[in-house]
Write an enzyme that holds these catalytic residues in place. Structure first.
Site, PDB file in Angstrom:
ATOM      1  N   MET A  27     -10.613   1.480   1.863  1.00 19.45           N
ATOM      2  CA  MET A  27     -12.033   1.721   2.077  1.00 19.45           C
ATOM      3  C   MET A  27     -12.792   0.404   2.180  1.00 19.45           C
ATOM      4  O   MET A  27     -12.614  -0.506   1.378  1.00 19.45           O
ATOM      5  CB  MET A  27     -12.589   2.539   0.912  1.00 19.45           C
ATOM      6  N   SER A 101      -4.937   0.411  -1.155  1.00 16.52           N
ATOM      7  CA  SER A 101      -5.948   1.256  -1.779  1.00 16.52           C
ATOM      8  C   SER A 101      -5.879   2.688  -1.233  1.00 16.52           C
ATOM      9  O   SER A 101      -4.821   3.296  -1.246  1.00 16.52           O
ATOM     10  CB  SER A 101      -7.338   0.626  -1.609  1.00 16.52           C
ATOM     11  N   GLN A 102      -6.988   3.257  -0.704  1.00 19.40           N
ATOM     12  CA  GLN A 102      -6.934   4.647  -0.250  1.00 19.40           C
ATOM     13  C   GLN A 102      -5.971   4.838   0.919  1.00 19.40           C
ATOM     14  O   GLN A 102      -5.485   5.943   1.164  1.00 19.40           O
ATOM     15  CB  GLN A 102      -8.319   5.169   0.122  1.00 19.40           C
ATOM     16  N   ASP A 221      -7.726  -4.064 -12.738  1.00 22.51           N
ATOM     17  CA  ASP A 221      -8.497  -3.362 -11.707  1.00 22.51           C
ATOM     18  C   ASP A 221      -9.854  -2.902 -12.235  1.00 22.51           C
ATOM     19  O   ASP A 221      -9.943  -2.158 -13.201  1.00 22.51           O
ATOM     20  CB  ASP A 221      -7.702  -2.149 -11.201  1.00 22.51           C
ATOM     21  N   HIS A 277      -8.367  -5.517  -8.299  1.00 22.70           N
ATOM     22  CA  HIS A 277      -7.919  -4.654  -7.207  1.00 22.70           C
ATOM     23  C   HIS A 277      -7.498  -5.455  -5.970  1.00 22.70           C
ATOM     24  O   HIS A 277      -8.280  -6.239  -5.423  1.00 22.70           O
ATOM     25  CB  HIS A 277      -9.053  -3.695  -6.837  1.00 22.70           C
TER      26      HIS A 277
END
Length: 295
Positions: A27, A101-102, A221, A277
């Site tokens: 994202m 990530s996503q 994170d 992250h």
């Protein structure tokens, strides 16, 4: 005779092209800008001479690709990517996959839903993926975007409304541990790919065809809540304080996704990085991911 066969085998493998790599960003990121996955693609090409790297662009432009990370229904994104990969002649003999990530849970959906229709995925590297969803959204990815505040507010109040599920990507992996029944019945993406409604055996078979499923968790994170979701951990149902590991979850104990058998077969790999992250050094990546799984 055997020495000649061995020599031919070695020559064939020395001359063989490296296994291609496909990337799916997270994202707020993009496929191709130099400050996003564009630089990571160059890094891989420098480390593995001759490798073909396909950084997925979902949309007709790089800007549209970033916007689709917020607003394009994930089930449509997965279909879109399945089609792209199936039509790429350089991927027909197999490839390694890396999600960011996503992009991790989206790429996993590609493997589960169309792994039998595309070139075989050999190793899948999940960098900070939200495989059990999220319950909180303190930040909005690598790039600051005007939609961040809107996203946070909407998820808190209306994540499971059908129109929100179809128009806001992050709602489809919002996982409210205080209301597991609503999550399972109204999550139009995550609950479905995690086999939490019914058991889709194709999902299990395709995922188990991987050589390795490498899960990377970022111990510092500050973006993903809870960070344990990056290893398929999550809050114990009914509350939002106590965390349980994948191995303690129904997903694992009932083997609803085949992860238990993958774990027992040594195909499930758990790695951790001390940083925030998606923060890792090139040296760490080379030693822990590139050399063991991409070469």
């Amino acid at each position: 005779m055997w020495s000649k066969i061995l020599l031919l085998f070695l020559i064939k493998n020395i001359n063989a092209d490296p296994t291609p790599i496909v990337l799916w960003h997270g994202m707020g990121d993009t496929c191709c800008f130099s400050f996003s996955l564009g630089s990571f693609k160059i890094f891989l090409q420098e480390q593995i001479p001759g490798v073909y790297v396909h950084s997925l662009r979902v949309g007709n432009s790089t800007v549209e690709d970033m916007e689709n990370g917020y607003f394009m229904y994930p089930n449509k994104q997965v279909d879109y990517v399945c089609d792209i990969i199936s039509k790429d002649p350089k991927l027909q003999n197999g490839f390694n996959a890396i999600g960011f990530s996503q992009g991790c849970q989206f790429f996993r959906a590609v493997i589960q839903r169309c792994g039998h229709r595309i070139g075989p995925v050999k190793n899948f590297i999940s960098l900070g993926g939200q495989h059990q969803g999220v319950y909180g959204l303190p930040h909005c990815g690598a790039l600051q975007h005007q939609s961040c505040d809107y996203v946070r507010k909407l998820l808190n109040y209306a994540a499971y409304y059908s129109w929100v599920q179809k128009s806001l990507v992050q709602a489809t992996y919002w996982h409210d541990p205080l209301d597991e029944d609503t999550y399972k019945s109204h999550s139009e993406f995550l609950a479905e790919i995690n086999n939490e409604r019914t058991i889709n055996t194709t999902y299990i078979e395709n995922l188990n065809n991987l050589n390795h499923f490498v899960l990377v968790k970022f111990d510092g994170d500050s973006i993903v809540q809870p960070k344990e979701t990056e290893w398929f951990g999550f809050y114990k149902p009914g509350q939002a304080k106590k965390l349980i590991t994948l191995q303690e979850s129904e997903l694992y104990l009932q083997d609803r996704l085949g992860l238990k058998r993958m774990d027992e077969a040594g195909k499930l790999v758990f790695l951790s990085v001390p940083g925030d992250h998606l923060r890792f050094s090139e040296d760490w990546f080379i030693q822990n991911v590139l050399e063991p799984y991409l070469i």
